[in-house]
Design a protein around this motif. Sequence first.
Motif, mmCIF file in Angstrom:
data_model
loop_
_atom_site.group_PDB
_atom_site.id
_atom_site.type_symbol
_atom_site.label_atom_id
_atom_site.label_comp_id
_atom_site.label_asym_id
_atom_site.label_seq_id
_atom_site.Cartn_x
_atom_site.Cartn_y
_atom_site.Cartn_z
ATOM 1 N N TYR A 168 0.872 2.286 -1.537
ATOM 2 C CA TYR A 168 -0.198 2.920 -0.448
ATOM 3 C C TYR A 168 -0.132 4.419 -0.966
ATOM 4 O O TYR A 168 0.537 4.726 -1.166
ATOM 5 C CB TYR A 168 1.012 2.669 0.792
ATOM 6 C CG TYR A 168 0.346 3.296 1.704
ATOM 7 C CD1 TYR A 168 0.659 2.244 3.042
ATOM 8 C CD2 TYR A 168 -0.223 3.842 1.977
ATOM 9 C CE1 TYR A 168 0.319 2.994 4.820
ATOM 10 C CE2 TYR A 168 -0.873 4.742 3.384
ATOM 11 C CZ TYR A 168 -0.685 4.352 4.105
ATOM 12 O OH TYR A 168 -1.042 4.949 6.012
ATOM 13 N N PHE A 181 -6.329 -2.887 8.408
ATOM 14 C CA PHE A 181 -5.302 -2.813 7.812
ATOM 15 C C PHE A 181 -4.503 -3.837 7.929
ATOM 16 O O PHE A 181 -3.972 -4.719 6.857
ATOM 17 C CB PHE A 181 -4.587 -1.777 7.083
ATOM 18 C CG PHE A 181 -5.462 -1.159 6.168
ATOM 19 C CD1 PHE A 181 -6.742 -0.471 5.231
ATOM 20 C CD2 PHE A 181 -4.834 0.683 6.716
ATOM 21 C CE1 PHE A 181 -7.518 0.142 4.831
ATOM 22 C CE2 PHE A 181 -6.193 1.636 6.371
ATOM 23 C CZ PHE A 181 -7.533 1.657 5.564
ATOM 24 N N GLY A 232 -11.065 4.717 5.780
ATOM 25 C CA GLY A 232 -11.787 3.760 6.409
ATOM 26 C C GLY A 232 -13.101 3.558 6.593
ATOM 27 O O GLY A 232 -14.171 3.830 6.004
ATOM 28 N N TRP A 264 -12.570 -2.615 5.870
ATOM 29 C CA TRP A 264 -11.288 -2.287 5.797
ATOM 30 C C TRP A 264 -11.144 -0.747 6.655
ATOM 31 O O TRP A 264 -11.363 0.042 6.227
ATOM 32 C CB TRP A 264 -9.665 -2.032 5.115
ATOM 33 C CG TRP A 264 -10.029 -3.740 4.412
ATOM 34 C CD1 TRP A 264 -9.966 -5.277 5.354
ATOM 35 C CD2 TRP A 264 -9.516 -4.098 2.844
ATOM 36 N NE1 TRP A 264 -10.066 -5.648 3.407
ATOM 37 C CE2 TRP A 264 -9.949 -5.997 2.356
ATOM 38 C CE3 TRP A 264 -9.928 -3.318 1.470
ATOM 39 C CZ2 TRP A 264 -10.103 -6.140 1.233
ATOM 40 C CZ3 TRP A 264 -9.626 -4.072 0.462
ATOM 41 C CH2 TRP A 264 -9.716 -5.423 0.022
ATOM 42 N N GLN A 271 -1.921 -5.411 3.765
ATOM 43 C CA GLN A 271 -1.574 -4.338 4.946
ATOM 44 C C GLN A 271 -1.732 -3.122 3.654
ATOM 45 O O GLN A 271 -2.555 -2.122 3.308
ATOM 46 C CB GLN A 271 -0.668 -4.815 5.842
ATOM 47 C CG GLN A 271 -0.920 -2.944 5.804
ATOM 48 C CD GLN A 271 -0.456 -2.447 7.088
ATOM 49 O OE1 GLN A 271 0.833 -3.563 7.939
ATOM 50 N NE2 GLN A 271 0.275 -1.692 7.727
ATOM 51 N N SER A 274 -4.893 -3.542 0.521
ATOM 52 C CA SER A 274 -6.316 -3.348 1.311
ATOM 53 C C SER A 274 -6.320 -1.825 1.837
ATOM 54 O O SER A 274 -7.017 -0.831 1.651
ATOM 55 C CB SER A 274 -6.243 -3.813 2.462
ATOM 56 O OG SER A 274 -5.851 -3.208 3.611
ATOM 57 N N GLN A 275 -5.149 -1.178 2.012
ATOM 58 C CA GLN A 275 -4.774 0.494 2.322
ATOM 59 C C GLN A 275 -4.978 1.244 1.005
ATOM 60 O O GLN A 275 -6.084 2.335 0.734
ATOM 61 C CB GLN A 275 -3.940 0.590 3.287
ATOM 62 C CG GLN A 275 -3.878 2.251 3.570
ATOM 63 C CD GLN A 275 -2.699 2.417 4.687
ATOM 64 O OE1 GLN A 275 -2.994 1.537 5.553
ATOM 65 N NE2 GLN A 275 -2.136 3.907 5.108
ATOM 66 N N THR A 304 -8.312 0.928 -0.179
ATOM 67 C CA THR A 304 -9.480 1.921 0.749
ATOM 68 C C THR A 304 -9.227 3.437 0.438
ATOM 69 O O THR A 304 -10.076 3.941 0.258
ATOM 70 C CB THR A 304 -9.325 1.664 1.964
ATOM 71 O OG1 THR A 304 -9.431 0.203 1.988
ATOM 72 C CG2 THR A 304 -10.213 2.292 3.443
#
Length: 447
Positions: free
Chosen positions: A18, A77, A227, A232, A297, A300-301, A304
């Motif tokens: 992240y 997310f 996002g 997302w 989560q 995807s973050q 993004t």
Amino acid sequence: MAARQLLYTIQKTKVFFYGLNEISMLRSMKHHDHVSTRYFSSKRRSQTEILKSALDNYEDLQLAPLKIKNCNIGVSFSEACLEHEVYSCTGNDIILCESFSNVFKEGFNALHQSIDKVGVGFFDTPNIDNGTEDDMYYYALSALRQFLTEIDYHEKCLKQKEPFGDAFDKQNEAYVATLLTNHLLSRLVYGNRYLISNSYLVQPLKCPCLKPLECSSLINCGQTGLGCEDIWYGHPDIVLVPPNFSNIPLCFFEDDIEAQMQEDDDMLTKDLLQENYGSIDISELKLKMVLEKRAEQILSQAITFSFCESNRDSSGGRECHTLIPSIVLTPHHYLVVMYDYEHDILLSNGHQISPLWDETGVKFNFSAVLQIWMVLNHSYFKPKLSSEFQKDFAFTCEIHRIFKELQVFDKTKQITYRPSFRQENKHLKDKKPFMLYSDYKKTNVML
């Protein structure tokens, strides 16, 4: 994910992390506002001595490539579903990794040069107006220098051996985020400016550390949205706000492993005995299972955020790098993920348990401090892959292919930072209020 399946995949690996983002309001503050006036013991080791020891005893991370097999889109997310696995070359049982130190060569070179007083030394003040590469390192080096000056204090704010104290004990994610942000993360970025997401139901007003009278830090909360509704979106737990380049969104999780994984204890123990995995630490398996539950989560973050950085790069007119790192933290561990938005390469050290603290449990792991510092200051150090690795692993993540098949790849240009998303507003509108039947009848409203 079943415990038995995890016992198999732990040998090969998966998983995640992240990243970073942008809010302009805090940047208007003066750059010198971060300098602490707090008193610290004169017995502390010199910053240079600490840094030399950290480099001499540095333990590296291995970044393994990940492949996304399938995913959903148009969700937050926390609702994202990403079927993923560690990428291995056809006919090869070995997972080929890249080292963190190789990706961040520029960062390590800056550290060694700062000690040797080549270019901008660790204690030198540059002429910022010149805008040279060495001068730009000054912002990152200044933050690290200040943190090393105060490190004993920050450690004691979070953990104490005698009398025993642990500021993370029984704290929820909002408090974990606050503690790690105020006493570690924001200190490693020039300016110390940040926002804690106001999406938390409970938001601490002051730092809940072990030294409340000495610390007395007020906590900044605000909008951290990132996002695009068609791909997302969501609200990172915190956003660090450096004065010059990319803002930095990060993710935190509780790692009260016993509480979260208690229901799996019997199954894990049975599988360990059956498969003869006696050499694997049970706590490591449990931590991996906790992180696996949040993998979608995290991934995807991270992806993004990387695409968001690509939009900044294409419009900002500055030299860009396409490999964007992200980070995830728990009170006791951290993980790194990197996504190259141009070459579609996703990397993670999810197969490693990376401790935030050393063997004493009350002192920071200096390898972790250096790696987190470089990730947070990636705009200065420009991480990159070797040309050979980049060529061999280009487009192995396959998120480009998936987005194109779903006809949303062009939507990545719309990924940005914003306070809210229309999908969230729609969910709020769809919610109908509750009312007692007796009260309803009194209003004489027709059904």
